[in-house]
Scaffold this active site. Structure first.
Site, PDB file in Angstrom:
ATOM      1  N   SER A   8       0.841  -1.196   0.000  1.00  0.00           N
ATOM      2  CA  SER A   8       0.000   0.000   0.000  1.00  0.00           C
ATOM      3  C   SER A   8       0.879   1.250   0.000  1.00  0.00           C
ATOM      4  CB  SER A   8      -0.905   0.007   1.233  1.00  0.00           C
ATOM      5  OG  SER A   8      -1.439   1.310   1.390  1.00  0.00           O
ATOM      6  N   HIS A  33      -1.159  -1.136  -4.383  1.00  0.00           N
ATOM      7  CA  HIS A  33      -2.436  -0.723  -3.791  1.00  0.00           C
ATOM      8  C   HIS A  33      -2.458   0.790  -3.567  1.00  0.00           C
ATOM      9  CE1 HIS A  33      -6.062  -1.735  -1.397  1.00  0.00           C
ATOM     10  NE2 HIS A  33      -5.676  -0.771  -0.573  1.00  0.00           N
ATOM     11  N   ASP A  35      -4.567   3.845  -2.031  1.00  0.00           N
ATOM     12  CA  ASP A  35      -5.663   4.209  -1.132  1.00  0.00           C
ATOM     13  C   ASP A  35      -6.113   5.627  -1.442  1.00  0.00           C
ATOM     14  OD1 ASP A  35      -6.104   1.969   0.658  1.00  0.00           O
ATOM     15  OD2 ASP A  35      -4.016   2.293   1.249  1.00  0.00           O
ATOM     16  N   MET A  37      -8.664   8.634  -0.589  1.00  0.00           N
ATOM     17  CA  MET A  37      -9.541   9.122   0.484  1.00  0.00           C
ATOM     18  C   MET A  37     -10.002  10.535   0.169  1.00  0.00           C
ATOM     19  SD  MET A  37      -7.219   7.951   3.689  1.00  0.00           S
ATOM     20  CE  MET A  37      -6.549   6.309   3.799  1.00  0.00           C
ATOM     21  N   HIS A  66      -8.278   1.463  -4.366  1.00  0.00           N
ATOM     22  CA  HIS A  66      -9.269   1.304  -3.293  1.00  0.00           C
ATOM     23  C   HIS A  66      -9.831   2.690  -2.981  1.00  0.00           C
ATOM     24  CE1 HIS A  66      -9.671   0.389   1.332  1.00  0.00           C
ATOM     25  NE2 HIS A  66     -10.853   0.494   0.759  1.00  0.00           N
ATOM     26  N   MET A  68     -11.962   5.051  -0.954  1.00  0.00           N
ATOM     27  CA  MET A  68     -12.688   5.294   0.295  1.00  0.00           C
ATOM     28  C   MET A  68     -13.327   6.670   0.156  1.00  0.00           C
ATOM     29  SD  MET A  68      -9.753   3.781   2.775  1.00  0.00           S
ATOM     30  CE  MET A  68      -8.511   3.820   1.502  1.00  0.00           C
ATOM     31  N   MET A 140     -11.941  -5.314   4.903  1.00  0.00           N
ATOM     32  CA  MET A 140     -11.142  -4.391   5.721  1.00  0.00           C
ATOM     33  C   MET A 140     -10.938  -5.003   7.105  1.00  0.00           C
ATOM     34  SD  MET A 140     -10.204  -1.851   3.913  1.00  0.00           S
ATOM     35  CE  MET A 140      -9.396  -0.995   5.266  1.00  0.00           C
ATOM     36  N   GLY A 145      -9.076   4.506   6.677  1.00  0.00           N
ATOM     37  CA  GLY A 145      -8.733   5.904   6.951  1.00  0.00           C
ATOM     38  C   GLY A 145      -7.278   6.171   7.218  1.00  0.00           C
ATOM     39  N   ASP A 178      -7.062  -6.043   3.982  1.00  0.00           N
ATOM     40  CA  ASP A 178      -6.354  -4.761   4.060  1.00  0.00           C
ATOM     41  C   ASP A 178      -6.442  -4.195   5.474  1.00  0.00           C
ATOM     42  OD1 ASP A 178      -5.328  -2.231   3.562  1.00  0.00           O
ATOM     43  OD2 ASP A 178      -6.924  -1.608   2.211  1.00  0.00           O
ATOM     44  N   GLY A 179      -5.266  -4.006   6.093  1.00  0.00           N
ATOM     45  CA  GLY A 179      -5.219  -3.363   7.407  1.00  0.00           C
ATOM     46  C   GLY A 179      -4.564  -4.227   8.464  1.00  0.00           C
ATOM     47  N   GLY A 180      -3.449  -3.749   9.004  1.00  0.00           N
ATOM     48  CA  GLY A 180      -2.782  -4.467  10.092  1.00  0.00           C
ATOM     49  C   GLY A 180      -2.120  -5.757   9.673  1.00  0.00           C
ATOM     50  N   SER A 201       2.384  -0.255   6.337  1.00  0.00           N
ATOM     51  CA  SER A 201       3.435   0.076   7.313  1.00  0.00           C
ATOM     52  C   SER A 201       4.354  -1.110   7.618  1.00  0.00           C
ATOM     53  CB  SER A 201       2.804   0.603   8.607  1.00  0.00           C
ATOM     54  OG  SER A 201       1.872  -0.317   9.109  1.00  0.00           O
TER      55      SER A 201
END
Ligand code: DX5
Ligand code: ZN
Length: 217
Positions: A8, A33, A35, A37, A66, A68, A140, A145, A178-180, A201
């Site tokens: 990402s 990816h 993101d 927003m 993606h 959002m 998600m 966000g 997606d996420g964590g 991250s």
């Protein structure tokens, strides 16, 4: 089941976006990816459409966009024009399955693959009738966000359910999470049946990015 990795760019160095893209392409990542927003559907804003336009063709990975955003009907065509290969919008932005189907058709008519995403609090059942129309479902595993949040384990049950539906009907639909995502949560998702791991991250900003990508396989 596939074994794809999608870095990402939200966690990448925005001043050197092209280098950050080429870096993960060289490590064998299949998807990149993006993101997007709008500051409405989620509090933050991220990449403008120009960033995708400038970088969509500098590599050969899949441009996985993606969105959002509160108005995906308006935004999706802009990113298709900019070079998206997949545009994934949020079920929660439209809420009505009929409107989702309309947008999926619109994305397809514009020559792009269509994805649909659900937030952590949304029941996976809302996708039961839509999954046959889309090319990708994005689960998600954090509130959308921002990057760097902890993985929410309820995503695993959703992935398992989707895997079952997709395999039973022999559908051509990828499952993405997606996420964590890191080495541990990533392996749990693989076991649950995911095709694509998105990681921000965990990958960007680390010297051992090569080993980190490998740990997601
Ligand atoms: C969150 C974004 C994610 C984010 C993931 O709203 O959709 O793609 O970049 O970041 P990490 O991998 O740091 O949780
Ligand atoms: Zn994302």
């Amino acid at each position: 089941m596939k074994n794809y990795v999608a870095p990402s760019l939200l966690s990448a160095d925005k001043e050197h976006l092209k280098d950050e893209i080429l870096r993960v392409e060289a490590l064998g990542c299949e998807f990149i990816h993006w993101d997007i927003m709008d500051g409405v559907f989620v509090p933050n804003k991220s990449f403008p459409v120009e960033a995708v336009k400038e970088n969509a063709k500098v590599h050969k990975m899949v441009n996985d966009v993606h969105i959002m955003v509160a108005d995906p009907m308006k935004v999706a065509p802009e990113f298709i024009e900019a070079g998206a290969d997949y545009v994934t919008f949020h079920f929660e932005a439209l809420e009505c399955p009929k409107c989702c189907k309309k947008l999926i058709d619109k994305i397809h008519d514009l020559g792009c693959k269509a994805g649909i995403s659900i937030k952590p609090k949304t029941n996976v059942k809302v996708l039961k009738e839509l999954v046959k129309y889309v090319d990708l479902v994005l689960v998600m595993s954090v509130e959308p966000g921002k990057g760097g949040q902890a993985f929410i384990p309820s995503a695993l049950g959703k992935i398992k359910k989707l895997r079952k539906w997709i395999d039973k009907e022999n559908l051509n639909c990828l499952i993405e999470v997606d996420g964590g995502i890191n080495d541990k949560t990533g392996q749990k998702c693989r076991k649950a049946g995911v095709d694509i791991l998105v990681a921000g991250s965990y990958l960007y900003g680390h010297d051992n990015i090569k080993e980190r990508v490998e740990s997601l396989r």
